[in-house]
Design a protein around this motif. Structure first.
Motif, PDB file in Angstrom:
ATOM      1  N   VAL A  41       0.842  -1.201   0.000  1.00  0.00           N
ATOM      2  CA  VAL A  41       0.000   0.000   0.000  1.00  0.00           C
ATOM      3  C   VAL A  41       0.872   1.245   0.000  1.00  0.00           C
ATOM      4  O   VAL A  41       0.625   2.203  -0.747  1.00  0.00           O
ATOM      5  CB  VAL A  41      -0.966  -0.015   1.210  1.00  0.00           C
ATOM      6  CG1 VAL A  41      -1.618   1.334   1.404  1.00  0.00           C
ATOM      7  CG2 VAL A  41      -2.013  -1.091   1.035  1.00  0.00           C
ATOM      8  N   GLY A  42       1.929   1.238   0.821  1.00  0.00           N
ATOM      9  CA  GLY A  42       2.845   2.381   0.848  1.00  0.00           C
ATOM     10  C   GLY A  42       3.563   2.592  -0.469  1.00  0.00           C
ATOM     11  O   GLY A  42       3.709   3.722  -0.943  1.00  0.00           O
ATOM     12  N   LEU A  43       4.003   1.503  -1.077  1.00  0.00           N
ATOM     13  CA  LEU A  43       4.695   1.602  -2.368  1.00  0.00           C
ATOM     14  C   LEU A  43       3.757   2.103  -3.457  1.00  0.00           C
ATOM     15  O   LEU A  43       4.153   2.937  -4.286  1.00  0.00           O
ATOM     16  CB  LEU A  43       5.288   0.251  -2.754  1.00  0.00           C
ATOM     17  CG  LEU A  43       6.110   0.222  -4.041  1.00  0.00           C
ATOM     18  CD1 LEU A  43       7.311   1.154  -3.920  1.00  0.00           C
ATOM     19  CD2 LEU A  43       6.560  -1.194  -4.343  1.00  0.00           C
ATOM     20  N   SER A  44       2.521   1.641  -3.452  1.00  0.00           N
ATOM     21  CA  SER A  44       1.576   2.127  -4.464  1.00  0.00           C
ATOM     22  C   SER A  44       1.256   3.606  -4.239  1.00  0.00           C
ATOM     23  O   SER A  44       1.115   4.364  -5.196  1.00  0.00           O
ATOM     24  CB  SER A  44       0.306   1.282  -4.459  1.00  0.00           C
ATOM     25  OG  SER A  44      -0.349   1.380  -3.220  1.00  0.00           O
ATOM     26  N   GLY A  45       1.171   4.025  -2.984  1.00  0.00           N
ATOM     27  CA  GLY A  45       0.983   5.450  -2.700  1.00  0.00           C
ATOM     28  C   GLY A  45       2.163   6.281  -3.181  1.00  0.00           C
ATOM     29  O   GLY A  45       1.988   7.380  -3.719  1.00  0.00           O
ATOM     30  N   TRP A  46       3.367   5.748  -3.017  1.00  0.00           N
ATOM     31  CA  TRP A  46       4.539   6.473  -3.486  1.00  0.00           C
ATOM     32  C   TRP A  46       4.541   6.547  -5.015  1.00  0.00           C
ATOM     33  O   TRP A  46       4.931   7.580  -5.582  1.00  0.00           O
ATOM     34  CB  TRP A  46       5.815   5.791  -3.000  1.00  0.00           C
ATOM     35  CG  TRP A  46       7.029   6.536  -3.440  1.00  0.00           C
ATOM     36  CD1 TRP A  46       7.570   7.640  -2.868  1.00  0.00           C
ATOM     37  CD2 TRP A  46       7.837   6.251  -4.594  1.00  0.00           C
ATOM     38  NE1 TRP A  46       8.659   8.051  -3.589  1.00  0.00           N
ATOM     39  CE2 TRP A  46       8.848   7.224  -4.644  1.00  0.00           C
ATOM     40  CE3 TRP A  46       7.798   5.270  -5.567  1.00  0.00           C
ATOM     41  CZ2 TRP A  46       9.810   7.232  -5.639  1.00  0.00           C
ATOM     42  CZ3 TRP A  46       8.757   5.287  -6.555  1.00  0.00           C
ATOM     43  CH2 TRP A  46       9.756   6.261  -6.589  1.00  0.00           C
ATOM     44  N   LEU A  47       4.120   5.485  -5.690  1.00  0.00           N
ATOM     45  CA  LEU A  47       4.060   5.509  -7.153  1.00  0.00           C
ATOM     46  C   LEU A  47       3.070   6.553  -7.655  1.00  0.00           C
ATOM     47  O   LEU A  47       3.333   7.245  -8.646  1.00  0.00           O
ATOM     48  CB  LEU A  47       3.715   4.133  -7.698  1.00  0.00           C
ATOM     49  CG  LEU A  47       4.814   3.083  -7.565  1.00  0.00           C
ATOM     50  CD1 LEU A  47       4.301   1.711  -7.963  1.00  0.00           C
ATOM     51  CD2 LEU A  47       6.023   3.472  -8.386  1.00  0.00           C
ATOM     52  N   VAL A  48       1.941   6.692  -6.969  1.00  0.00           N
ATOM     53  CA  VAL A  48       0.980   7.738  -7.331  1.00  0.00           C
ATOM     54  C   VAL A  48       1.618   9.107  -7.133  1.00  0.00           C
ATOM     55  O   VAL A  48       1.496  10.002  -7.985  1.00  0.00           O
ATOM     56  CB  VAL A  48      -0.318   7.600  -6.504  1.00  0.00           C
ATOM     57  CG1 VAL A  48      -1.204   8.824  -6.657  1.00  0.00           C
ATOM     58  CG2 VAL A  48      -1.062   6.344  -6.900  1.00  0.00           C
ATOM     59  N   ALA A  49       2.315   9.290  -6.014  1.00  0.00           N
ATOM     60  CA  ALA A  49       3.001  10.565  -5.764  1.00  0.00           C
ATOM     61  C   ALA A  49       4.077  10.821  -6.821  1.00  0.00           C
ATOM     62  O   ALA A  49       4.276  11.963  -7.237  1.00  0.00           O
ATOM     63  CB  ALA A  49       3.618  10.563  -4.366  1.00  0.00           C
ATOM     64  N   TYR A  50       4.755   9.764  -7.269  1.00  0.00           N
ATOM     65  CA  TYR A  50       5.784   9.925  -8.288  1.00  0.00           C
ATOM     66  C   TYR A  50       5.187  10.385  -9.612  1.00  0.00           C
ATOM     67  O   TYR A  50       5.787  11.193 -10.320  1.00  0.00           O
ATOM     68  CB  TYR A  50       6.550   8.612  -8.480  1.00  0.00           C
ATOM     69  CG  TYR A  50       7.684   8.736  -9.458  1.00  0.00           C
ATOM     70  CD1 TYR A  50       8.882   9.325  -9.077  1.00  0.00           C
ATOM     71  CD2 TYR A  50       7.560   8.293 -10.767  1.00  0.00           C
ATOM     72  CE1 TYR A  50       9.923   9.457  -9.964  1.00  0.00           C
ATOM     73  CE2 TYR A  50       8.595   8.418 -11.669  1.00  0.00           C
ATOM     74  CZ  TYR A  50       9.775   9.004 -11.269  1.00  0.00           C
ATOM     75  OH  TYR A  50      10.806   9.147 -12.153  1.00  0.00           O
TER      76      TYR A  50
END
Length: 158
Positions: A41-50
Motif C-alpha cells: 500500500v505504501g509503495l503504491s501510494g509512493w508511485l501515485v506521488a511519483y
C-alpha cells in the motif's frame, strides 16, 4: 552425581520446537502478510506521488530510505560492537539488532530510485545545459566527486 549438569527439558532446542514456541500469529505468517500488505500500500501510494510530482516523491523516498538505512546500520554497528568487545549486556538486544540488520539487503535496493532519479534530486547530476552558468563554473573547479557516474559507483560500493 551432584556435580553433573542436568539437561533442561523446558528449553526448546530444535528448530521445530522453537517454531512451536512462537505466538500463533507469527507461526501462521499473518504478521508477515500484514507487513507485506502495508508495504505494498505504501509503495503504491509512493508511485501515485511519483506520477504527480516526481521530484517531490524522490525527495520523500530519499528521506525515508536514509531513515531506514540509518536504523539498520546502527543495529549492525551495535551487533559488531558487542562481538568485538565481548560485552554481556548486548545479549539482551542482540537478536533484535541482528533481525533489524538483516533488512540491509532489501534497503540496498532502495538506492535504485535515488540513482535513477539523481537528475531530479541533485542539480549537478542533470545536463550541464540546464544549469546556471555560475554553477557550471563552480562544478568545473571541483574534482570528479560530483560526477553522476562516480556518484553511482560510490553509492553501489558503499
Amino acid at each position: 552425581m551432584a556435580g553433573l549438569p542436568v539437561a533442561r527439558r523446558d528449553v526448546a532446542t530444535s528448530a521445530a520446537e522453537r517454531r512451536r514456541s512462537l505466538p500463533r500469529r507469527v507461526r501462521s505468517g499473518t504478521t508477515v502478510g500484514v507487513a507485506a500488505g502495508v508495504g505494498l500500500v505504501g509503495l503504491s501510494g509512493w508511485l501515485v506521488a511519483y506520477v504527480l510530482d516526481p521530484a517531490g516523491a524522490l525527495r520523500a523516498w530519499l528521506a525515508a530510505w536514509t531513515f531506514g538505512l540509518s536504523i539498520a546500520l546502527g543495529s549492525l554497528g551495535l551487533v559488531m560492537l558487542g562481538h568485538v568487545t565481548g560485552a554481556k549486556w548486548v545479549v539482551v538486544l542482540r537478536r533484535v539488532a541482528e533481525a533489524t540488520a538483516m533488512s540491509l539487503p532489501i534497503l540496498a535496493l532502495g538506492v535504485l530510485p535515488v540513482l535513477l532519479g539523481a537528475s531530479l534530486l541533485y542539480p549537478w547530476a542533470g545536463p550541464a545545459s540546464t544549469l546556471p552558468e555560475d554553477l557550471v563554473g563552480r562544478l568545473a573547479q571541483l574534482p570528479r566527486w560530483l560526477d553522476p557516474t562516480f556518484f553511482s559507483i560510490r553509492a553501489v560500493l558503499y
